[in-house]
Design a protein around this motif. Structure first.
Motif, PDB file in Angstrom:
ATOM      1  N   PHE A 194       0.826  -1.204   0.000  1.00 25.02           N
ATOM      2  CA  PHE A 194       0.000   0.000   0.000  1.00 25.02           C
ATOM      3  C   PHE A 194       0.861   1.255   0.000  1.00 25.02           C
ATOM      4  O   PHE A 194       0.631   2.189  -0.786  1.00 25.02           O
ATOM      5  CB  PHE A 194      -0.931  -0.005   1.213  1.00 25.02           C
ATOM      6  N   THR A 252       1.227   4.111  -2.898  1.00 30.83           N
ATOM      7  CA  THR A 252       0.879   5.486  -2.553  1.00 30.83           C
ATOM      8  C   THR A 252       2.025   6.433  -2.867  1.00 30.83           C
ATOM      9  O   THR A 252       1.832   7.501  -3.467  1.00 30.83           O
ATOM     10  CB  THR A 252       0.523   5.578  -1.062  1.00 30.83           C
ATOM     11  N   GLY A 300      -2.753   4.141  -9.286  1.00 34.44           N
ATOM     12  CA  GLY A 300      -3.896   4.337  -8.398  1.00 34.44           C
ATOM     13  C   GLY A 300      -4.959   3.264  -8.539  1.00 34.44           C
ATOM     14  O   GLY A 300      -5.649   2.933  -7.570  1.00 34.44           O
ATOM     15  N   LEU A 326      -3.702   0.649  -6.396  1.00 34.20           N
ATOM     16  CA  LEU A 326      -3.714   1.160  -5.027  1.00 34.20           C
ATOM     17  C   LEU A 326      -5.091   0.995  -4.404  1.00 34.20           C
ATOM     18  O   LEU A 326      -5.231   0.572  -3.248  1.00 34.20           O
ATOM     19  CB  LEU A 326      -3.300   2.633  -5.028  1.00 34.20           C
ATOM     20  N   GLY A 331      -7.448   3.069   0.085  1.00 36.94           N
ATOM     21  CA  GLY A 331      -6.778   3.511  -1.125  1.00 36.94           C
ATOM     22  C   GLY A 331      -7.653   4.382  -1.999  1.00 36.94           C
ATOM     23  O   GLY A 331      -7.158   5.290  -2.678  1.00 36.94           O
ATOM     24  N   VAL A 345      -7.329   8.139  -1.396  1.00 37.28           N
ATOM     25  CA  VAL A 345      -6.109   8.844  -1.809  1.00 37.28           C
ATOM     26  C   VAL A 345      -6.399   9.732  -3.015  1.00 37.28           C
ATOM     27  O   VAL A 345      -5.632  10.638  -3.336  1.00 37.28           O
ATOM     28  CB  VAL A 345      -4.982   7.835  -2.107  1.00 37.28           C
ATOM     29  N   TYR A 372      -3.729  13.828   3.333  1.00 45.31           N
ATOM     30  CA  TYR A 372      -3.503  12.383   3.265  1.00 45.31           C
ATOM     31  C   TYR A 372      -3.185  11.814   4.645  1.00 45.31           C
ATOM     32  O   TYR A 372      -3.746  10.789   5.062  1.00 45.31           O
ATOM     33  CB  TYR A 372      -2.368  12.066   2.294  1.00 45.31           C
ATOM     34  N   ALA A 410       0.787   3.873   7.560  1.00 40.78           N
ATOM     35  CA  ALA A 410       0.543   4.431   6.227  1.00 40.78           C
ATOM     36  C   ALA A 410       0.740   5.943   6.181  1.00 40.78           C
ATOM     37  O   ALA A 410       0.856   6.518   5.095  1.00 40.78           O
ATOM     38  CB  ALA A 410      -0.879   4.088   5.779  1.00 40.78           C
TER      39      ALA A 410
END
Length: 437
Positions: free
Chosen positions: A219, A223, A242, A245, A252, A255, A367, A392
């Motif tokens: 992940f 990212t 993406g 992702l 995800g 994002v 984020y 993350a």
């Protein structure tokens, strides 16, 4: 005289214990040994020069990134084996609620330096990687990119998907360090800051999970890659990355929002009909992120007859229901000590993100906040895994890299992070696995 001299020499040789005819042979062997040693040394020097030449040909930052990766791998492996060896003689080890998991680890591999990287969710990913694709499918509790990648990779290991999961995690970790270094160069402006960021990424409190059979490294790698290509204005690559992702973890999909903020910043936050058309023309690949999650939903509908099978599996299996994260955070702070300790980590992450905020980095602040609040929105069941989910929030390492420009600050921060991670790693291995994941 000649005969007398010869006799004296012979007598001398006999007295000294030197056998006749051996002196010249011994010196010959010595010369050959010295010659062989010199040749071996010459070959070693030549090999060293060749390795140095090869290292110089490897483009930066790969030597630094590979060194960090291998150093972390070696240190954690040695520490893990030492801790487990010491723990073997402790009465009551393993704890009753983890005895089954430890037995499953032994089934995976007889080598502890492999098996201790599998815990709880890792075992579920392993099961998902081996389930037959034909017939009914009822396991919708996890997005499937990580375990499904292990299927083709496992062919390289004769069908051993456990090793495939570990390989995917570690390769993703290595690539995450490379993308992190490159992204930090763009955001922080120099190689020194990029090196600090990459090192802090390795030293985040639960960064040892990057090497475990879990989704964290995949992940974070995807990212960082998405943000890196967004900063380089390569939006088609952003969309392709993406897409995967969004299939790696449920968060995800979100994002998309900070990536949109990167696009807006690159065009001076202009608004209006013409500007919006321009954003759509340039940033249309961002639509591939929701398309990735929709692909997983379509799989749920195809195999289970329910578009929202993932959500329902989470509710049934773990009691997860989406709710306001702020009360969850406050209740955690006032709860039992272990929960409070985990939630204080979340508060610390939020504090660092806000304190280090810069207008140019709004996307990374958003984020990071999402990576804290979205897990908390799952409710109290998230407490057990909160330290894992916080991993993350990589923008924390960006802030720390900027704060640690002075060498003394860098040294102390590096040492502190290493100690904290070491303590949590020992807890993860020896007793409180549920403290971490």
């Amino acid at each position: 005289m000649v005969l007398a001299s010869a006799g004296l020499a012979e007598a001398y040789n006999e007295k000294s214990g030197t056998p006749r005819g051996r002196g010249s042979g011994g010196s010959g062997r010595m010369r050959r040994w010295r010659s062989g040693a010199a040749a071996l040394a010459a070959r070693a020097v030549a090999a060293g020069r060749g390795a140095a030449c090869l290292a110089r040909r490897v483009p930066p930052p790969w030597p630094y990134v590979i060194g960090l990766f291998l150093g972390a791998k070696l240190l954690l492996t040695l520490l893990g084996l030492l801790v487990l060896h010491a723990w073997d003689g402790v009465p009551g080890a393993p704890p009753p609620d983890e005895a089954v998991m430890w037995a499953q680890q032994r089934d995976i591999s007889g080598h502890r330096w492999i098996s201790f990287w599998f815990a709880w969710d890792s075992l579920l990913y392993l099961r998902l990687s081996t389930l037959p694709l034909s017939g009914p499918w009822v396991d919708f509790g996890f997005p499937l990119l990580y375990p499904f990648l292990a299927r083709p990779v496992g062919v390289l290991f004769g069908g051993d998907t456990a090793l495939a999961l570990l390989l995917i995690s570690n390769v993703a970790f290595l690539l995450a360090l490379w993308y992190g270094y490159r992204l930090a160069e763009l955001l922080l402006g120099d190689a020194g800051a990029a090196r600090r960021f990459t090192r802090y990424l390795v030293l985040l409190p639960t960064a040892f999970l990057f090497q475990a059979a879990l989704t964290e490294s995949l992940f974070v790698c995807l990212t960082l890659a998405a943000f890196y290509y967004a900063e380089r204005r390569r939006w088609l690559l952003v969309g392709v990355v993406g897409y995967f992702l969004a299939m790696s973890r449920s968060v995800g999909l979100l994002v998309t929002l900070p990536l949109v903020l990167v696009l807006l910043r690159q065009h001076d936050w202009r608004l209006g009909p013409r500007a919006l058309l321009g954003y759509l023309r340039i940033g249309w690949p961002l639509l591939l992120l929701p398309a990735g999650w929709f692909t997983f939903m379509a799989y749920c509908r195809w195999r289970g007859g329910d578009w929202f099978a993932y959500q329902h599996a989470q509710q049934t299996g773990w009691g997860i229901e989406v709710q306001n994260p702020i009360p969850v955070l406050l209740n955690g702070l006032a709860g039992e000590p272990r929960d409070a300790a985990r939630v204080w980590f979340a508060v610390a992450v939020l504090a660092v993100l806000v304190a280090g905020f810069r207008r140019r980095e709004l996307a990374y602040l958003v984020y990071g906040v999402l990576m804290v609040l979205v897990p908390l929105s799952m409710g109290p069941p998230v407490y057990k895994s909160l330290l894992r989910y916080l991993l993350a929030a990589f923008p924390v390492a960006l802030v720390l890299a900027r704060w640690a420009r002075q060498a003394s600050v860098d040294v102390w921060l590096t040492a502190t992070l290493a100690v904290v991670q070491g303590v949590l790693f020992v807890l993860w291995l020896s007793y409180w696995t549920h403290m971490i994941i």
